[in-house]
Design an enzyme around this catalytic site. Structure first.
Site, PDB file in Angstrom:
ATOM      1  N   HIS A   1      -9.406   1.895  -5.599  1.00 31.32           N
ATOM      2  CA  HIS A   1      -8.621   0.928  -4.827  1.00 31.32           C
ATOM      3  C   HIS A   1      -7.141   1.170  -5.078  1.00 31.32           C
ATOM      4  O   HIS A   1      -6.730   1.352  -6.237  1.00 31.32           O
ATOM      5  CB  HIS A   1      -8.977  -0.510  -5.198  1.00 31.32           C
ATOM      6  CG  HIS A   1     -10.388  -0.852  -4.856  1.00 31.32           C
ATOM      7  ND1 HIS A   1     -10.799  -1.019  -3.559  1.00 31.32           N
ATOM      8  CD2 HIS A   1     -11.479  -0.973  -5.633  1.00 31.32           C
ATOM      9  CE1 HIS A   1     -12.098  -1.263  -3.551  1.00 31.32           C
ATOM     10  NE2 HIS A   1     -12.542  -1.236  -4.791  1.00 31.32           N
ATOM     11  N   ILE A   2      -6.387   1.145  -4.014  1.00 32.88           N
ATOM     12  CA  ILE A   2      -4.937   1.388  -4.111  1.00 32.88           C
ATOM     13  C   ILE A   2      -4.256   0.206  -4.799  1.00 32.88           C
ATOM     14  O   ILE A   2      -3.437   0.377  -5.707  1.00 32.88           O
ATOM     15  CB  ILE A   2      -4.362   1.611  -2.699  1.00 32.88           C
ATOM     16  CG1 ILE A   2      -4.990   2.875  -2.095  1.00 32.88           C
ATOM     17  CG2 ILE A   2      -2.840   1.720  -2.743  1.00 32.88           C
ATOM     18  CD1 ILE A   2      -4.792   2.998  -0.593  1.00 32.88           C
TER      19      ILE A   2
ATOM     20  N   TYR B   1       0.798  -1.233   0.000  1.00 33.35           N
ATOM     21  CA  TYR B   1       0.000   0.000   0.000  1.00 33.35           C
ATOM     22  C   TYR B   1       0.831   1.286   0.000  1.00 33.35           C
ATOM     23  O   TYR B   1       0.274   2.376   0.032  1.00 33.35           O
ATOM     24  CB  TYR B   1      -0.937  -0.002   1.212  1.00 33.35           C
ATOM     25  CG  TYR B   1      -1.963  -1.126   1.190  1.00 33.35           C
ATOM     26  CD1 TYR B   1      -2.990  -1.125   0.257  1.00 33.35           C
ATOM     27  CD2 TYR B   1      -1.892  -2.177   2.083  1.00 33.35           C
ATOM     28  CE1 TYR B   1      -3.919  -2.140   0.218  1.00 33.35           C
ATOM     29  CE2 TYR B   1      -2.822  -3.212   2.061  1.00 33.35           C
ATOM     30  CZ  TYR B   1      -3.836  -3.187   1.124  1.00 33.35           C
ATOM     31  OH  TYR B   1      -4.758  -4.198   1.082  1.00 33.35           O
TER      32      TYR B   1
ATOM     33  N   ASN C   1     -13.138   4.706  -1.289  1.00 28.80           N
ATOM     34  CA  ASN C   1     -12.442   3.419  -1.157  1.00 28.80           C
ATOM     35  C   ASN C   1     -13.056   2.708   0.044  1.00 28.80           C
ATOM     36  O   ASN C   1     -12.711   3.007   1.193  1.00 28.80           O
ATOM     37  CB  ASN C   1     -10.936   3.618  -0.942  1.00 28.80           C
ATOM     38  CG  ASN C   1     -10.190   2.293  -0.901  1.00 28.80           C
ATOM     39  OD1 ASN C   1     -10.799   1.239  -0.740  1.00 28.80           O
ATOM     40  ND2 ASN C   1      -8.881   2.351  -1.021  1.00 28.80           N
TER      41      ASN C   1
ATOM     42  N   HIS D   1     -16.242  -5.747  -0.724  1.00 31.52           N
ATOM     43  CA  HIS D   1     -16.536  -7.119  -1.128  1.00 31.52           C
ATOM     44  C   HIS D   1     -17.671  -7.748  -0.320  1.00 31.52           C
ATOM     45  O   HIS D   1     -18.054  -8.886  -0.575  1.00 31.52           O
ATOM     46  CB  HIS D   1     -15.260  -7.962  -0.984  1.00 31.52           C
ATOM     47  CG  HIS D   1     -14.025  -7.238  -1.426  1.00 31.52           C
ATOM     48  ND1 HIS D   1     -13.840  -6.830  -2.728  1.00 31.52           N
ATOM     49  CD2 HIS D   1     -12.917  -6.785  -0.746  1.00 31.52           C
ATOM     50  CE1 HIS D   1     -12.677  -6.198  -2.831  1.00 31.52           C
ATOM     51  NE2 HIS D   1     -12.106  -6.147  -1.639  1.00 31.52           N
TER      52      HIS D   1
HETATM   53  O1  CA2 Z   1      -6.595  -1.757  -2.533  1.00 32.12           O
HETATM   54  C1  CA2 Z   1      -7.429  -1.171  -1.828  1.00 32.12           C
HETATM   55  O2  CA2 Z   1      -7.509   0.059  -1.759  1.00 32.12           O
HETATM   56  C2  CA2 Z   1      -8.370  -1.997  -0.942  1.00 32.12           C
HETATM   57  O3  CA2 Z   1      -9.615  -1.315  -0.872  1.00 32.12           O
HETATM   58  C3  CA2 Z   1      -7.714  -2.054   0.420  1.00 32.12           C
HETATM   59  C4  CA2 Z   1      -8.474  -2.936   1.404  1.00 32.12           C
HETATM   60  C5  CA2 Z   1      -8.735  -4.308   0.808  1.00 32.12           C
HETATM   61  O4  CA2 Z   1      -9.537  -5.067   1.695  1.00 32.12           O
HETATM   62  C6  CA2 Z   1      -9.426  -4.212  -0.521  1.00 32.12           C
HETATM   63  O5  CA2 Z   1      -9.596  -5.509  -1.048  1.00 32.12           O
HETATM   64  C7  CA2 Z   1      -8.614  -3.384  -1.501  1.00 32.12           C
HETATM   65  C8  CA2 Z   1      -7.648  -3.138   2.674  1.00 32.12           C
HETATM   66  C9  CA2 Z   1      -7.240  -1.892   3.320  1.00 32.12           C
HETATM   67  C10 CA2 Z   1      -6.165  -2.232   4.301  1.00 32.12           C
HETATM   68  O6  CA2 Z   1      -5.331  -1.132   4.373  1.00 32.12           O
HETATM   69  C11 CA2 Z   1      -4.146  -1.296   4.979  1.00 32.12           C
HETATM   70  C12 CA2 Z   1      -3.235  -0.278   4.807  1.00 32.12           C
HETATM   71  C13 CA2 Z   1      -2.005  -0.386   5.376  1.00 32.12           C
HETATM   72  C14 CA2 Z   1      -1.679  -1.493   6.126  1.00 32.12           C
HETATM   73  C15 CA2 Z   1      -2.591  -2.498   6.312  1.00 32.12           C
HETATM   74  C16 CA2 Z   1      -3.841  -2.393   5.735  1.00 32.12           C
END
Ligand code: CA2
Length: 137
Positions: A97-98, A22, A71, A77
């Site tokens: 989404h990142i 991320y 986001n 999901h």
């Molecule tokens: O890719 C994305 O932006 C997501 O929305 C991020 C979500 C994930 O469940 C989606 O499938 C895709 C997760 C966010 C978790 O963010 C974190 C950031 C830093 C460290 C740990 C988790």
């Protein structure tokens, strides 16, 4: 021009955990840079780990703002309710989404948001938010 950025669960950990997936920047740092770069845009930022709080914010800005960059994190999901909230407002939503959700686990390929959104950007890191903003501009 009023644009709201809404981030879902765990996105408060950006720049702190899992930087290989991320990135190294916190969202607050990124948001500040965006505010400086687009002084003519009224930008707001809201993050919550709670589904109902996200829905409250979508409804709060959903009849007054020109666009929402959303986001929903993991709720993308699972949350029929966030999909319903997007369908019930007037303001167009771009889903951001990142990470590239289509290059990850199968359950991330399902979104309750995409069909209700104007469009989706996935996998372009934090730049995805700026690209979505430029669409509204
Ligand atoms: O890719 C994305 O932006 C997501 O929305 C991020 C979500 C994930 O469940 C989606 O499938 C895709 C997760 C966010 C978790 O963010 C974190 C950031 C830093 C460290 C740990 C988790």
């Amino acid at each position: 021009m009023k644009i709201a950025i809404i981030n879902g669960p765990n996105l408060n950990l950006l720049g702190v955990r899992e930087p290989e997936l991320y990135g190294h920047q916190t969202f607050e740092q990124f948001f500040e840079a965006l505010v400086q770069k687009y002084p003519g845009v009224e930008l707001s930022y809201f993050q919550s780990n709670l589904e109902g709080a996200l829905i409250d914010e979508i409804q709060r800005v959903g009849f007054s703002h020109n666009g929402i960059l959303l986001n929903p994190g993991g709720y993308t999901h699972t949350s029929v309710a966030i999909g319903d909230a997007i369908a019930s407002i007037r303001t167009p939503v771009i889903e951001v989404h990142i990470s590239n959700v289509h290059a990850r686990e199968d359950f991330r390929k399902i979104s309750h948001v995409s069909a209700k959104a104007k469009g989706t950007i996935s996998g372009l890191g934090l730049r995805g938010y700026e690209l979505a903003l430029s669409y509204f501009l």
